[in-house]
Design an enzyme around this catalytic site. Structure first.
Site, PDB file in Angstrom:
ATOM      1  N   ASP A  73      30.386   5.299 -15.765  1.00  0.00           N
ATOM      2  CA  ASP A  73      30.864   4.357 -14.759  1.00  0.00           C
ATOM      3  C   ASP A  73      30.643   4.997 -13.399  1.00  0.00           C
ATOM      4  OD1 ASP A  73      32.766   1.728 -14.526  1.00  0.00           O
ATOM      5  OD2 ASP A  73      33.144   3.139 -12.889  1.00  0.00           O
ATOM      6  N   ARG A 101      35.083   1.106 -28.946  1.00  0.00           N
ATOM      7  CA  ARG A 101      35.871   1.240 -27.729  1.00  0.00           C
ATOM      8  C   ARG A 101      37.306   0.738 -27.896  1.00  0.00           C
ATOM      9  NH1 ARG A 101      34.910   0.505 -22.576  1.00  0.00           N
ATOM     10  NH2 ARG A 101      37.171   0.781 -22.541  1.00  0.00           N
TER      11      ARG A 101
END
Length: 380
Positions: free
Chosen positions: A92, A56
């Protein structure tokens, strides 16, 4: 990774014994006996893993959720490392509302920040319907994962209407939810219009995941614990129920309009409903229509089962902070929770909320092994 991205083999497997639908996780969700209590962890794919932090690096959260290959790799990391009984799609809760046209960003250290908070009916109208085309990257990621996971089930993911609405009204995270409650009580028609619109978006987002091959879904109402039971029943329950009921309708074959030629599932995919601080809401949350109710660490599972009812499985509920307390503490708590979980007709072991970033991954691996060892049942 495999090159079969169609997901067809995995979906066919759902319709016969031995595929993800016959896994310990799905069996527990359906209150059926299995070889052991299944275990997975909320936020199991995340900052507690060094491989996650590496992959990430320099990639924003929303961008990460929109790259199918990256989503697949992050989702698979904890399955490889911990040998958990289920994967959960890396995403998310604001991904679908961003796809619906809401101008927002996920700011590191803060969370979702909305450029123009919802205040008027016109703001609600700007939230567009979504379908597969708007979240094609999610469809692709799920198909990649289903092909790679084999018999390991994949859990789909979405935020519940109330929690999404609160983000949109507050403009970001909130400790008091003051603007949310003021709108809810002061302009109930606008509130219900907003939640109905978000319920449609959430249901569409989950439908994409179900059509692509997930074996279960979890509806996160992370902030529902800020409400009284009366407010939850009046302002929240109808909208969560519409999402969960819509999924049941889909899987019974009543929704056919936008589905491509795919095998029909013989049963509704299990639906999990989870919130934090919801001890007084557990009965009402059980009424929303989920098959499994997630329980945070504040309520013992045997107590939760009495509140929810004997027709629901439970999920939970180790306090995530105790993973930092040393193995003797962790082991004792795992054994206690497994014992209390026997009061439920089905139990999926999990944390009472998400894995903390500072958690030692090796402790999670040991928890999985311990749950499997302690809960092992004789096989036929």
């Amino acid at each position: 990774m495999t090159t079969d991205t169609t997901g067809t083999a995995a979906r066919d497997g759902d319709l016969r014994r031995g595929g993800p639908a016959d896994s310990p996780f799905v069996r527990a969700c359906r209150r059926e006996p299995g070889p052991h209590t299944p275990v997975w962890f909320m936020r199991q794919a995340g900052r507690s893993l060094p491989e996650y932090r590496k992959i990430r690096a320099n990639v924003g959260m929303l961008e990460s959720c929109r790259r199918p290959e990256l989503v697949a790799e992050i989702t698979l990391q904890p399955v490889r490392r911990h040998k958990v009984d289920a994967a959960i799609l890396f995403s998310d809760i604001v991904v679908p509302v961003a796809a619906a046209g809401v101008d927002l960003d996920i700011v590191a250290g803060t969370g979702p920040v909305v450029a123009q908070p919802v205040r008027t009916a016109a703001d609600v109208e700007r939230i567009r319907p979504i379908g597969r085309d708007e979240v094609s990257y999610v469809d692709e990621a799920v198909r990649l994962l289903v092909a790679e996971l084999g018999d390991t089930p994949l859990i789909g993911f979405a935020g519940a209407p109330f929690t999404l609405a609160s983000y949109l009204v507050e403009g970001g995270p909130s400790r008091t939810h003051a603007k949310t409650k003021a709108l809810m009580h002061g302009q109930p028609e606008l509130w219900h219009a907003l939640c109905a619109r978000l319920a449609d978006v959430t249901l569409a987002f989950l439908r994409v995941q179900v059509d692509a091959g997930v074996s279960a879904v979890q509806l996160f109402d992370s902030w529902a614990g800020a409400l009284s039971e009366a407010d939850y029943r009046r302002y929240v329950l109808p909208h969560s129920a519409s999402v969960l009921a819509g999924l049941a309708d889909d899987c019974s074959g009543s929704r056919r309009g936008d589905r491509r030629a795919e095998p029909e599932r013989s049963q509704t995919v299990p639906r999990i409903h989870f919130g934090v601080g919801t001890a007084e809401l557990l009965g009402a949350m059980g009424e929303a229509g989920a098959d499994v109710v997630g329980v945070d660490w504040r309520t013992p599972l045997d107590v939760a089962t009495r509140r929810i009812g004997s027709d629901k499985a439970v999920q939970g509920n180790l306090d995530p902070t105790l993973l930092l307390a040393g193995w003797p503490v962790v082991e004792a708590e795992v054994r206690r929770i497994l014992a209390q979980g026997r009061a439920a007709p089905g139990h999926v072991f999990n944390l009472g909320h998400g894995v903390l970033p500072e958690t030692d991954p090796d402790v999670l691996t040991r928890v999985v092994a311990l749950v499997h060892e302690v809960s092992a049942r004789p096989t036929e």
